[in-house]
Design an enzyme around this catalytic site. Structure first.
Site, PDB file in Angstrom:
ATOM      1  N   HIS A 152      63.975  60.363  31.572  1.00  0.00           N
ATOM      2  CA  HIS A 152      63.681  60.567  32.998  1.00  0.00           C
ATOM      3  C   HIS A 152      62.831  61.824  33.180  1.00  0.00           C
ATOM      4  O   HIS A 152      61.870  61.824  33.958  1.00  0.00           O
ATOM      5  CB  HIS A 152      64.976  60.695  33.806  1.00  0.00           C
ATOM      6  CG  HIS A 152      65.511  59.399  34.320  1.00  0.00           C
ATOM      7  ND1 HIS A 152      66.191  58.519  33.524  1.00  0.00           N
ATOM      8  CD2 HIS A 152      65.458  58.827  35.564  1.00  0.00           C
ATOM      9  CE1 HIS A 152      66.558  57.465  34.240  1.00  0.00           C
ATOM     10  NE2 HIS A 152      66.113  57.621  35.471  1.00  0.00           N
TER      11      HIS A 152
ATOM     12  N   HIS B 175      72.702  64.306  31.813  1.00  0.00           N
ATOM     13  CA  HIS B 175      72.033  65.044  30.740  1.00  0.00           C
ATOM     14  C   HIS B 175      72.453  66.508  30.761  1.00  0.00           C
ATOM     15  O   HIS B 175      72.815  67.048  31.815  1.00  0.00           O
ATOM     16  CB  HIS B 175      70.507  64.979  30.885  1.00  0.00           C
ATOM     17  CG  HIS B 175      69.927  63.653  30.501  1.00  0.00           C
ATOM     18  ND1 HIS B 175      69.793  63.252  29.195  1.00  0.00           N
ATOM     19  CD2 HIS B 175      69.444  62.638  31.266  1.00  0.00           C
ATOM     20  CE1 HIS B 175      69.244  62.047  29.168  1.00  0.00           C
ATOM     21  NE2 HIS B 175      69.021  61.653  30.408  1.00  0.00           N
TER      22      HIS B 175
END
Length: 306
Positions: A148, A195
């Site tokens: 991302h 993350h």
């Protein structure tokens, strides 16, 4: 070396992500003996996707600020299938098909490399708890690097670069848009607990490095492929070969399937562009070459007509 290791351990610490979540209103709660839920900053049970790949988020939590929740949820959608399904057709239908094709080439290359590294490095996503997983869609994938974050800089920057080569645009405004786009997607991955800070930093650095060769290379490749008689066959051979050599991890993750879908999408879009040129549906000079014209934004009267 100790300093580097300390930095890696610091940015890899899931507590950094947990603190970021709490600062934006994501609170974890534990049940007390009298049945009342109280804020908690600790929990004994932890899971990661090392040996047991599936993430469990059975911790009570509350969203105390809905604005940040929906903003970061929107941000993460800009870097996944929903964002691709909106951005790519919009560029093709409303902006410039050449810009879209080149962007898709960059997107496919960056994603293939990022996804491959995930299954090679096999670093787990941040431990949950202390992190609260607000999104479980990609929980069984590995986390390093954040694709991302890679897309957050690769897509908007490549679009800005290719548009500025064909149209007269204000580059300073474009840089601001790219920065805000990148920041929103990257921070959304921390907010949603998907993350670590190290994953995001690694994704941004890797994407920046990859853009240096791939942005000009995509421009050259697009020109070559649109005029080559064997373009469909080239895409079939290259796509199948890349899927075959894709690294596989010890445990199953959906990363390879997602990467296959990305490569197939890239091949389909560029083959469509090739057909447009070959069938003379659109003038090949306009499709292929820089235009360098000012953008004619619609006026209020123009909007009224349509």
């Amino acid at each position: 070396m100790d300093t580097v290791k300390d930095c890696v351990d610091y940015f890899k610490d899931p507590e950094l992500v947990a603190r970021f979540q709490r600062s934006f209103g994501v609170m974890r709660y534990d049940s007390s003996d009298n049945g009342v839920t109280v804020p908690s900053l600790d929990n004994e049970s932890k899971t990661s996707n090392g040996n047991a790949i599936r993430k469990l988020n059975d911790v009570n939590h509350a969203i105390t600020n809905k604005f940040w929740y929906y903003l970061f949820l929107f941000g993460t959608y800009l870097g996944d299938e929903i964002g691709y399904a909106v951005i790519i057709p919009f560029l093709i239908w409303n902006i410039d098909s050449a810009v879209a094709r080149k962007m898709v080439l960059v997107w496919a290359a960056v994603m293939y490399i990022g996804q491959s590294i995930k299954d090679i490095v096999q670093w787990p996503r941040p431990e949950c708890p202390p992190v609260i997983r607000l999104q479980t869609k990609w929980s069984i994938e590995y986390g390093m690097p954040s694709t991302h974050a890679m897309i957050s800089i690769a897509l908007p920057f490549s679009v800005l670069y290719y548009i500025s080569n064909r149209y007269q645009v204000d580059f300073s405004i474009g840089i601001i848009v790219v920065f805000l786009w990148c920041m929103l997607i990257s921070l959304s991955r921390l907010y949603l607990g998907m993350h670590t800070v190290l994953d995001v930093i690694a994704g941004l650095l890797l994407a920046t490095i990859l853009l240096i060769p791939f942005v000009p290379l995509a421009d050259v490749l697009d020109r070559y492929l649109m005029y080559n008689e064997w373009t469909p066959l080239i895409f079939i051979v290259v796509t199948v070969s890349l899927i075959i050599i894709y690294p596989t991890s010890d445990q199953w993750t959906p990363t390879k399937g997602d990467t296959t879908l990305i490569l197939g999408t890239c091949a389909g879009i560029l083959t469509g562009g090739w057909l447009i040129v070959k069938l003379n549906i659109q003038d090949d000079f306009r499709v292929m070459n820089p235009i360098n014209n000012p953008i004619n934004w619609p006026s209020i009267n123009d909007l009224g007509k349509y």
